[in-house]
Write a protein that holds these residues in place. Structure first.
Motif, PDB file in Angstrom:
ATOM      1  N   ASN A  29      -4.801   8.251  13.613  1.00 44.41           N
ATOM      2  CA  ASN A  29      -4.727   7.408  12.410  1.00 44.41           C
ATOM      3  C   ASN A  29      -6.053   7.242  11.672  1.00 44.41           C
ATOM      4  O   ASN A  29      -6.147   6.440  10.768  1.00 44.41           O
ATOM      5  N   ARG A  30      -7.088   7.927  12.092  1.00 47.06           N
ATOM      6  CA  ARG A  30      -8.359   7.799  11.385  1.00 47.06           C
ATOM      7  C   ARG A  30      -8.854   9.203  11.014  1.00 47.06           C
ATOM      8  O   ARG A  30      -9.099  10.019  11.905  1.00 47.06           O
ATOM      9  N   PHE A  52      -3.467   7.327  -1.994  1.00 47.93           N
ATOM     10  CA  PHE A  52      -4.374   6.321  -1.445  1.00 47.93           C
ATOM     11  C   PHE A  52      -4.795   5.389  -2.594  1.00 47.93           C
ATOM     12  O   PHE A  52      -5.496   5.819  -3.507  1.00 47.93           O
ATOM     13  N   LYS A  56     -10.753  -0.296   1.446  1.00 53.19           N
ATOM     14  CA  LYS A  56     -10.837  -1.450   2.347  1.00 53.19           C
ATOM     15  C   LYS A  56     -12.264  -1.906   2.553  1.00 53.19           C
ATOM     16  O   LYS A  56     -12.531  -3.091   2.722  1.00 53.19           O
ATOM     17  N   SER A  76      -7.106   3.402   2.082  1.00 55.34           N
ATOM     18  CA  SER A  76      -5.749   3.434   2.595  1.00 55.34           C
ATOM     19  C   SER A  76      -4.778   3.113   1.462  1.00 55.34           C
ATOM     20  O   SER A  76      -5.174   3.091   0.307  1.00 55.34           O
ATOM     21  N   SER A  77      -3.543   2.861   1.828  1.00 59.81           N
ATOM     22  CA  SER A  77      -2.512   2.689   0.803  1.00 59.81           C
ATOM     23  C   SER A  77      -1.688   1.444   1.092  1.00 59.81           C
ATOM     24  O   SER A  77      -1.431   1.107   2.238  1.00 59.81           O
ATOM     25  N   LEU A  83       1.295   6.364   4.462  1.00 54.55           N
ATOM     26  CA  LEU A  83      -0.155   6.543   4.328  1.00 54.55           C
ATOM     27  C   LEU A  83      -0.906   5.300   4.770  1.00 54.55           C
ATOM     28  O   LEU A  83      -2.055   5.394   5.199  1.00 54.55           O
ATOM     29  N   SER A  84      -0.253   4.137   4.668  1.00 56.77           N
ATOM     30  CA  SER A  84      -0.980   2.920   5.010  1.00 56.77           C
ATOM     31  C   SER A  84      -1.289   2.855   6.500  1.00 56.77           C
ATOM     32  O   SER A  84      -2.089   2.043   6.923  1.00 56.77           O
ATOM     33  N   LYS A  85      -0.649   3.729   7.271  1.00 55.52           N
ATOM     34  CA  LYS A  85      -0.979   3.746   8.703  1.00 55.52           C
ATOM     35  C   LYS A  85      -2.259   4.514   8.984  1.00 55.52           C
ATOM     36  O   LYS A  85      -2.795   4.466  10.085  1.00 55.52           O
ATOM     37  N   ILE A  86      -2.738   5.207   7.986  1.00 57.08           N
ATOM     38  CA  ILE A  86      -3.972   5.974   8.146  1.00 57.08           C
ATOM     39  C   ILE A  86      -5.113   5.230   7.465  1.00 57.08           C
ATOM     40  O   ILE A  86      -4.925   4.659   6.392  1.00 57.08           O
ATOM     41  N   ILE A  87      -6.265   5.216   8.081  1.00 60.49           N
ATOM     42  CA  ILE A  87      -7.464   4.795   7.356  1.00 60.49           C
ATOM     43  C   ILE A  87      -8.320   6.035   7.184  1.00 60.49           C
ATOM     44  O   ILE A  87      -8.727   6.677   8.152  1.00 60.49           O
TER      45      ILE A  87
ATOM     46  N   GLU C 241       0.079  -1.358  11.840  1.00 56.74           N
ATOM     47  CA  GLU C 241      -0.671  -0.799  12.970  1.00 56.74           C
ATOM     48  C   GLU C 241      -0.699  -1.847  14.067  1.00 56.74           C
ATOM     49  O   GLU C 241      -1.690  -2.552  14.237  1.00 56.74           O
TER      50      GLU C 241
END
Lengths: 155, 164, 397
Positions: A29-30, A52, A56, A76-77, A83-87, C241
């Motif tokens: 996720n990163r 995105f 943040k 992020s989103s 997409l919001s699960k990814i930073i 998360e």
């Protein structure tokens, strides 16, 4: 979020941004994208179009030994819940003595106060930022910016 | 329109009534009538420190972990037992009552007291030297009629204070 | 901008209105507004009056000593600040706390979320002149602070979570007390608070259709927390998360569609209800077992181990004073009471972090002052400020 989706986003981004920038995986996720300062806005626009939609954090890290300052935008989103699960970290390196970077205010208005704080505490000047003025420190502050490594706390 | 006015009137009345209810029969009193009432704090409350110098092994972990730099080590010789060691001294001007020193002490030489009223007449008294730390903090009741109470959580009244 | 504003004296129609910096509402904070008649034409938030330099101090503290430090950002939301940092540290150390510790962490976080929202209600109440609704939520925090004190031994600055687990187990008879406190707060919230404040026509007149934040604007400005969810964005880090015990617990994201001040308050009301629901689930389904990672349990002295088995108070192992997480970069995010909290930590394998970046929810919400209050009436300022639940010490760090 399962691994497949992260790797799908990773592939999408890789084909989109290369060869201007490099993408790598920090952990699940990163993701990290590294690019140069002049390509920053281009990449940011591509990422924004991909979904995105907000920033943040703007993290500036001082490396006096290498004479660079590393600026990371954590992106992020909110709209796209996948997409919001990814930073995503958008990284760029700038010269420590000049410490001038390009503002991403036009791409993401949410960077406004984050970049202002970075200017204030780290002394990185963001070109085309609407307000490069002090936010936290006094207006007439002239000393070394406090988050630089050569600013020592009195012991 | 007319419905809205009636509705508003109804909610105004309800708000006034509930206010009146608590005005006339105040069942809820959360505050403690300090200093007439003094609370007895729960057993594991993180208050001021007490040192048992016979157990202290002079390891200095308490001073190493202290986030506020409140603990200094000092060479100390006990008057009666002539036991010598590097024992902690606490500066309550800095202490943040996190309790890390107590938790890290491997020999349980430092212990909790439930006293937290770190108020003194003279500034220097805030610095607890080893011999004062061994005795531990002592607080006189702030006035003659002070009595101790226990707080209990209540479904209806929030908190009730019972005499101890 | 601050100086340029006072120099611009050409437009004589407008006057400048300075609000603060001596504690105008929830903390030390200055606002500079330009007023045309009754309307703010420009409104600038000026934070920084309670800046303590947590990021800089953290570079000079050992890893374990930063736990009480980050709590000081928002003293009334200490547990959520704490868990954000500890999760980041655990990612660096590559350890996972046992399930019971995860549940206990979640328990304290949710208690803290309720107390923090109640504090926000109190401030919102006094700002629009309802002194009753200032006293009630402030008083009603007390039962919850009391049960948090039973777990941790402190009223506000808990320092409860350590890498690998938590410091103390629940005391005897905790569940009954906690259930009583929850019942009390639930009754007060659903009956008394609604009657005197939320359903009160005066409140509605002050809050409804005031300070409307549209969904697109909220996303564009990067707003977080209840303020974002009041604008119909269903974003909650606890769902996006999940951390701690949240994946195993059942709760809904509180959200509203209107995006006005009233919606922001209602989101907080709903969040308190969800928190109560979460705490009840935790108390029922608290797993048995250790509260600290095995690796650290072995490292404490025999005397401390005895105490741990007897009373549930875990002593810190001596290795915590010389904790050296491996070099690396880590980003953690948690949902604090006011929104998403980010920790971005760079470790070089030293005793102290190389760089600790902490982005607090209030700091990301600060832009709302300019966006919502520019164009609003002067007396809408307290209503909007109260509904944003802005906390200057948290913003300044």
């Amino acid at each position: 979020m399962n691994i497949d989706e992260v790797s799908r986003v990773f592939k999408d981004l890789k084909s989109m941004i290369e060869p201007e920038a490099q993408i790598s995986i920090l952990s699940s996720n990163r993701l990290i994208i590294t690019t140069s300062t002049d390509k920053l806005e281009l990449i940011a626009n591509l990422l924004k179009n991909y979904g995105f939609d907000h920033v943040k954090s703007v993290t500036a890290i001082d490396y006096p030994m290498k004479n660079i300052i590393e600026i990371s935008y954590l992106i992020s989103s909110f709209n796209n819940l996948n997409l919001s699960k990814i930073i995503l970290t958008l990284k760029t390196l700038i010269d420590r003595n000049k410490s001038i970077s390009k503002s991403l205010y036009k791409v993401w208005p949410s960077v406004e106060f984050l970049e202002r704080e970075t200017y204030d505490l780290m002394g990185v000047f963001f070109e085309e930022h609407p307000e490069n003025t002090s936010l936290i420190l006094p207006e007439d502050y002239k000393d070394i910016r406090p988050l630089r490594k050569d600013f020592k706390l009195i012991k | 329109m007319i419905i809205k006015i009636i509705n508003n009137f109804y909610h105004h009345i309800r708000a006034i009534l509930i206010g009146l209810k608590y005005l006339l029969s105040p069942g809820i009193r959360i505050t403690l009538k300090y200093p007439d009432e003094l609370p007895i704090l729960p057993e594991n409350y993180r208050g001021m420190l007490k040192l048992n110098n016979e157990l202290c092994i002079s390891c200095g972990l308490c001073s190493q972990i202290c986030p506020a730099g409140a603990i200094n080590l000092k060479l100390f010789e006990h008057e009666q037992t002539k036991q010598v060691g590097r024992h902690p001294e606490v500066d309550y001007k800095r202490c943040i009552f996190c309790g890390f020193c107590i938790d890290i002490c491997p020999s349980k030489a430092l212990e909790l007291t439930r006293i937290h009223d770190a108020a003194f007449y003279v500034e220097d008294e805030l610095y607890y030297e080893v011999n004062r730390l061994i005795i531990g903090p002592k607080i006189d009741p702030p006035c003659m009629r002070s009595k101790y109470v226990i707080s209990e959580i209540d479904e209806v009244r929030g908190i009730v204070y019972r005499n101890a | 901008m601050k100086t340029s504003l006072s120099k611009q004296q050409d437009n004589r129609k407008e006057i400048e209105l300075f609000i603060g910096p001596q504690h105008p509402a929830s903390g030390h904070m200055r606002f500079i507004g330009r007023v045309d008649g009754d309307i703010f034409t420009n409104f600038i938030p000026d934070p920084g009056w309670v800046h303590r330099g947590i990021e800089k101090i953290a570079e000079n503290r050992k890893w374990i000593q930063i736990i009480p430090l980050v709590e000081r950002a928002a003293i009334l939301d200490a547990a959520n600040m704490n868990i954000g940092y500890v999760i980041a540290l655990e990612k660096l150390l590559d350890i996972e706390p046992p399930p019971r510790a995860q549940y206990l962490r979640t328990l304290l976080c949710e208690i803290n979320r309720i107390t923090s929202h109640l504090y926000g209600f109190g401030i919102a109440g006094i700002m629009i002149g309802s002194s009753t609704f200032y006293m009630w939520p402030f008083a009603d925090r007390e039962p919850l602070i009391d049960i948090a004190q039973l777990i941790t031994g402190a009223r506000l600055t808990y320092s409860y979570m350590i890498p690998g687990g938590v410091r103390r187990d629940l005391p005897q008879g905790f569940k009954e007390k906690a259930l009583k406190a929850l019942k009390y707060i639930e009754r007060r919230l659903n009956n008394d608070y609604f009657r005197i404040f939320f359903d009160n026509p005066v409140t509605k007149a002050r809050y409804q259709e005031v300070g409307v934040l549209k969904r697109d604007d909220a996303i564009r400005l990067g707003i977080v927390g209840p303020n974002l969810r009041a604008s119909n964005v269903k974003y909650d880090v606890r769902k996006v998360e999940p951390y701690a015990a949240y994946p195993e617990l059942e709760f809904d994201i509180a959200y509203e569609k209107e995006g006005d001040c009233y919606a922001r308050l209602l989101v907080r009301v709903e969040e308190i209800r969800q928190s109560i629901k979460i705490i009840r689930q935790i108390l029922d389904a608290l797993p048995q077992g250790p509260i600290i990672h095995k690796k650290y349990e072995k490292l404490v002295s025999l005397r401390k181990l005895e105490e741990y088995q007897k009373t549930g108070i875990f002593g810190l192992p001596a290795i915590f004073t010389v904790l050296r997480p491996p070099a690396g970069e880590v980003i953690s995010r948690v949902e604090a009471a006011r929104g998403e909290l980010i920790f971005h930590i760079i470790s070089t394998g030293e005793l102290r972090p190389y760089r600790l970046r902490m982005v607090t929810p209030s700091f990301r919400n600060i832009v709302l002052f300019r966006e919502l209050i520019s164009g609003a009436r002067v007396m809408d300022f307290p209503a909007i400020y109260g509904s944003i639940d802005y906390f200057p010490p948290e913003s300044d760090r």
